[in-house]
Enzyme design. Structure first.
Site, PDB file in Angstrom:
ATOM      1  N   ASP A 244      -2.021  -2.264  37.898  1.00  9.05           N
ATOM      2  CA  ASP A 244      -1.652  -3.164  36.801  1.00  9.05           C
ATOM      3  C   ASP A 244      -0.376  -2.654  36.130  1.00  9.05           C
ATOM      4  O   ASP A 244       0.235  -1.683  36.590  1.00  9.05           O
ATOM      5  CB  ASP A 244      -2.810  -3.354  35.806  1.00  9.05           C
ATOM      6  CG  ASP A 244      -3.048  -2.131  34.946  1.00  9.05           C
ATOM      7  OD1 ASP A 244      -2.620  -1.029  35.360  1.00  9.05           O
ATOM      8  OD2 ASP A 244      -3.638  -2.254  33.860  1.00  9.05           O
TER       9      ASP A 244
ATOM     10  N   SER B 230      -0.259  -3.134  28.965  1.00  7.01           N
ATOM     11  CA  SER B 230      -1.063  -3.012  30.181  1.00  7.01           C
ATOM     12  C   SER B 230      -0.926  -4.217  31.106  1.00  7.01           C
ATOM     13  O   SER B 230       0.155  -4.483  31.610  1.00  7.01           O
ATOM     14  CB  SER B 230      -2.516  -2.783  29.747  1.00  7.01           C
ATOM     15  OG  SER B 230      -3.313  -2.428  30.826  1.00  7.01           O
TER      16      SER B 230
HETATM   17  C1  LIG Z   1     -13.651  -8.591  32.081  1.00 12.38           C
HETATM   18  C2  LIG Z   1     -12.563  -7.601  31.952  1.00 12.38           C
HETATM   19  O1  LIG Z   1     -11.958  -7.231  32.956  1.00 12.38           O
HETATM   20  N1  LIG Z   1     -12.298  -7.151  30.715  1.00 12.38           N
HETATM   21  C3  LIG Z   1     -11.269  -6.152  30.489  1.00 12.38           C
HETATM   22  C4  LIG Z   1     -10.420  -6.506  29.291  1.00 12.38           C
HETATM   23  O2  LIG Z   1     -11.240  -6.479  28.169  1.00 12.38           O
HETATM   24  P1  LIG Z   1     -11.744  -7.773  27.430  1.00 12.38           P
HETATM   25  O3  LIG Z   1     -12.432  -7.234  26.201  1.00 12.38           O
HETATM   26  O4  LIG Z   1     -12.664  -8.433  28.378  1.00 12.38           O
HETATM   27  O5  LIG Z   1     -10.549  -8.610  27.166  1.00 12.38           O
HETATM   28  O6  LIG Z   1      -9.409  -5.527  29.131  1.00 12.38           O
HETATM   29  C5  LIG Z   1      -9.928  -4.229  28.837  1.00 12.38           C
HETATM   30  C6  LIG Z   1      -8.757  -3.324  28.624  1.00 12.38           C
HETATM   31  O7  LIG Z   1      -7.973  -3.200  29.744  1.00 12.38           O
HETATM   32  C7  LIG Z   1     -10.821  -3.765  29.987  1.00 12.38           C
HETATM   33  O8  LIG Z   1     -11.385  -2.533  29.657  1.00 12.38           O
HETATM   34  C8  LIG Z   1     -11.904  -4.808  30.242  1.00 12.38           C
HETATM   35  O9  LIG Z   1     -12.672  -4.467  31.364  1.00 12.38           O
END
Ligand SMILES: CC(=O)N[C@H]1[C@@H](OP(=O)(O)O)O[C@H](CO)[C@@H](O)[C@@H]1O
Length: 711
Positions: A439, A60
């Site tokens: 992305d 991603s």
């Molecule tokens: C603050 C932020 O943008 N966190 C993102 C990021 O997750 P984190 O658990 O924060 O790393 O990646 C995820 C997958 O793409 C998305 O769902 C989420 O919103």
């Protein structure tokens, strides 16, 4: 063979976890995970009577050295939670125990049997696993490993080539059709005593509610003789299906390259689309005799609002009244013909044509500049470019594959987290009044623009959600449904406070979900109609069957009564449902809906931006020794462990006007994330930094004390 395969891809020492969005790690660590997830995907498919599941090779928005896996469940959504736990367990099992772990999962999930070592009596339904990949240099090799594993368990591995993640979700959803509906409704776990007296297992609950219990004639269709897919149409022959007959793809086998394909004009009806995948598909889960084919026999509705010649397949789908509102969610799946990349373009361009009739297509609208993050979005946008031009939508694709480092200095993650314009858009470009960024696997979207006074402004997922929300509410008011729908906009703790206030002001509920689209998606399923978006730009709109049925009824009633505005509003909402990906957040379908709404309103990007003013905010992140040591409340707005941290954060918030901050461990990176909001940007920046420093001090920060925000 399973054991030999497992041993040939030894597990690295690093722990792997199926996090917020699948597995992510350095690409060189992932061979064993790809192999094992290929095996697991077979079990998941078997457990649902052979319905297809998807396996996407992507990391991603991560950098180019990483890769990962997102598993797509049979209804086209994200993998069921109970299977995520199995995925983590299997990925981390020592090499000499992995086969036992696999066999235990198979037995527990009703997926054992067959000739492989994961055996247990009667032959299981033959699994189908669709494997797609993004454009990372290592993705093709990793996809081949997954396909090899599928073949070892005698599943039907289909190499779908290079796709965006949402395209794979779309294809799985439409391939399985309504057969996959009816599970994963938002209900509390049920205790199942059939497998183990103590097992509270949603996945088992799912498998007991199959449309196809083991006794259904599914397996009669399998195995099929390999089908020879000769090229019959230069534009639409799907090479990936040529590969489907190959069950074991050794990593060394060079897979056919699907990209770049020449752009195809997707403007005509299905008459020009000879999609061999569909010939194949019809012999699988949907035999002609099943009632699902009824969807295809309804007379198409002519959408006179857009063009006298537009026969809209989605509306054809929607005319099926075989699913009254009381039936389970997601039965209004589109026709099987859309279960291909071409079908995806067809679905979107037709929906856009319906939504934005020629009269609304202003010739003086400037082009949209699209930053594709140097990823898979670029070739897919190019494939649609001509068709969109024919609909009055000019797009200019920048940051394509090979134009620079993937997701680096460009793309939605960079733009939204760093709050900086992407490479190529650092200054106002002549002729472009608005831009957007995708992305690396094209499931996120944010917009941005330069104002007349040369200020760069970001319109993030919250702003997109606000635009969609006000559009839906306006159309619902015009449609005057007999019974009001429950409408919501689901957000996370990262949503800007001003966005929530604006959306509540529209009369919508605004429930909060944990970070991660799967949580937002599940929350959205509680409503008749729900927008959900993460601030980072990942989101969509879900229409329940009840909503679709009510809209169809309204349209029919209004037409019978000659109430043109009411009929048009219902038709507009049905076209919106067709345009917006019902399986998962999708940057391409999202930007098309943004453009449609702006066009219909005659708005420029600045008018959209003026819906509300963001409260200034700042995000940063920091490494800690053990991120799992930080625990939060369910809504992630307060830290519970370490206990000293939250009082410190409360004291910081109290120092700033409109101050709000929180920290939580990332599910995708080895960091703790920090969010802060305050009355001015300088104060938001200061609060973010102080929050990061408090976290570093009290939650085991490693390295230097943070002295500035990090994107
Ligand atoms: C603050 C932020 O943008 N966190 C993102 C990021 O997750 P984190 O658990 O924060 O790393 O990646 C995820 C997958 O793409 C998305 O769902 C989420 O919103």
């Amino acid at each position: 063979m399973v054991v030999a395969g497992i041993l040939s891809y030894p597990k690295p020492s690093a722990a792997l976890s199926y996090g917020t969005a699948g597995f992510r790690a350095r690409a060189e660590l992932l061979d064993s995970t790809l192999y094992r997830m290929g095996l697991l995907a077979v079990l998941r498919s078997r457990s649902r009577g052979g319905l297809a599941v998807g396996l996407m090779v992507t990391a991603s928005h991560n950098g180019p050295l990483d890769n990962g896996i997102k598993l797509v469940d049979v209804e086209g959504g994200m993998l069921a939670t109970a299977w995520e736990e199995d995925a983590t367990r299997l990925a981390n099992a020592p090499d000499d125990q992995a086969e036992h772990v696999l066999a235990a999962i198979a037995a527990r999930r009703g997926a054992a049997g067959g000739d492989g070592e994961v055996a247990g009596g009667a032959a299981p339904p033959r699994a189908a696993v669709f494997v797609a990949r993004d454009t990372r240099t290592h993705s093709a090799r990793l996809a081949a490993i997954a396909l090899e594993a599928v073949g070892v368990l005698e599943g039907r591995g289909v190499d779908m080539g290079v796709l965006t993640t949402p395209q794979l979700h779309h294809i799985v959803r439409h391939h399985n059709g309504p057969l996959a509906a009816g599970e994963r409704l938002p209900h509390p776990p049920t205790l199942y005593t059939t497998s183990s007296a103590t097992t509270t297992d949603l996945s088992l609950q799912e498998s007991t509610s199959l449309a196809h219990p083991p006794s259904t004639p599914h397996r009669e269709h399998l195995p099929r003789p390999p089908t020879l897919y000769t090229t019959s149409s230069a534009t639409t022959t799907d090479l990936s299906l040529q590969e489907s007959t190959s069950l074991a793809h050794p990593p060394s086998t060079p897979h056919r390259e699907h990209l770049p394909r020449p752009p195809t004009l997707y403007t005509t009806s299905s008459a020009t689309t000879t999609d061999l995948s569909l010939q194949e598909s019809t012999s699988l889960a949907h035999p002609p005799s099943t009632p699902h084919r009824e969807h295809l026999s309804h007379p198409p509705i002519l959408c006179t609002t857009s063009s006298a010649t537009t026969t809209d397949l989605s509306l054809q789908e929607s005319t099926s009244l075989t699913h009254p509102p009381s039936t389970p969610h997601r039965e209004h799946v589109g026709p099987r013909e859309w279960a291909s990349e071409e079908g995806y373009y067809e679905m979107l361009t037709r929906a856009y044509a319906t939504l934005v009739p020629p009269a609304a297509r202003s010739s003086d609208r400037g082009p949209l500049w699209i930053d594709a993050a140097c990823g898979v979005g670029a070739p897919k946008l190019l494939a649609m470019q001509e068709a969109l031009l024919a609909l009055g939508l000019r797009v200019h694709v920048a940051n394509g594959v090979g134009d620079g480092e993937l997701n680096s200095g460009c793309g939605a993650e960079h733009v939204q987290k760093a709050r900086l314009p992407p490479r190529g858009f650092e200054a106002r470009l002549a002729g472009f009044d608005r831009a957007c960024s995708l992305d690396g696997d094209a499931d996120r979207l944010v917009y941005h623009y330069w104002t007349e006074s040369n200020e760069w402004k970001l319109l993030d997922g919250d702003k997109i959600a606000a635009l969609f929300s006000c559009f839906l509410m306006e159309q619902l008011a015009a449609a005057k449904l007999d019974k009001p729908l429950r409408v919501a906009c689901v957000q996370t703790a990262y949503a800007n406070g001003a966005a929530g206030a604006y959306i509540r002001g529209l009369g919508m509920e605004v429930p909060m979900a944990k970070t991660g689209v799967k949580f937002l998606h599940h929350e959205a399923l509680h409503f008749d109609l729900a927008v959900y978006f993460e601030a980072n730009g990942h989101g969509t709109i879900l229409f329940s069957d009840a909503a679709v049925s009510a809209l169809l009824q309204t349209q029919a009633d209004a037409e019978a009564q000659g109430d043109a505005p009411r009929a048009a509003a219902a038709r507009c909402l049905l076209a919106t449902k067709q345009l917006i990906n019902q399986a998962v957040g999708d940057a391409i379908s999202d930007f098309l809906l943004v453009e449609a709404v702006l066009c219909l309103r005659g708005w420029g990007v600045s008018q959209w931006d003026a819906l509300y003013s963001d409260l200034p905010s700042r995000q940063t992140k920091l490494p800690v020794a053990e991120r799992a040591a930080i625990a939060t409340t369910a809504d992630e707005t307060r830290v519970t462990t370490p206990p000293a941290l939250q009082p410190e954060l409360d004291a910081l918030m109290a120092r700033f006007a409109r101050g709000r901050c929180f920290v939580r461990p990332s599910g995708t990176e080895d960091v703790v994330r920090v969010y802060a909001e305050a009355a001015t940007q300088a104060e938001a920046d200061e609060l973010a930094l102080l929050t990061a420093q408090a976290t570093h001090k009290l939650a085991g920060g490693v390295g230097e004390m943070p002295d500035k925000a990090v994107a």
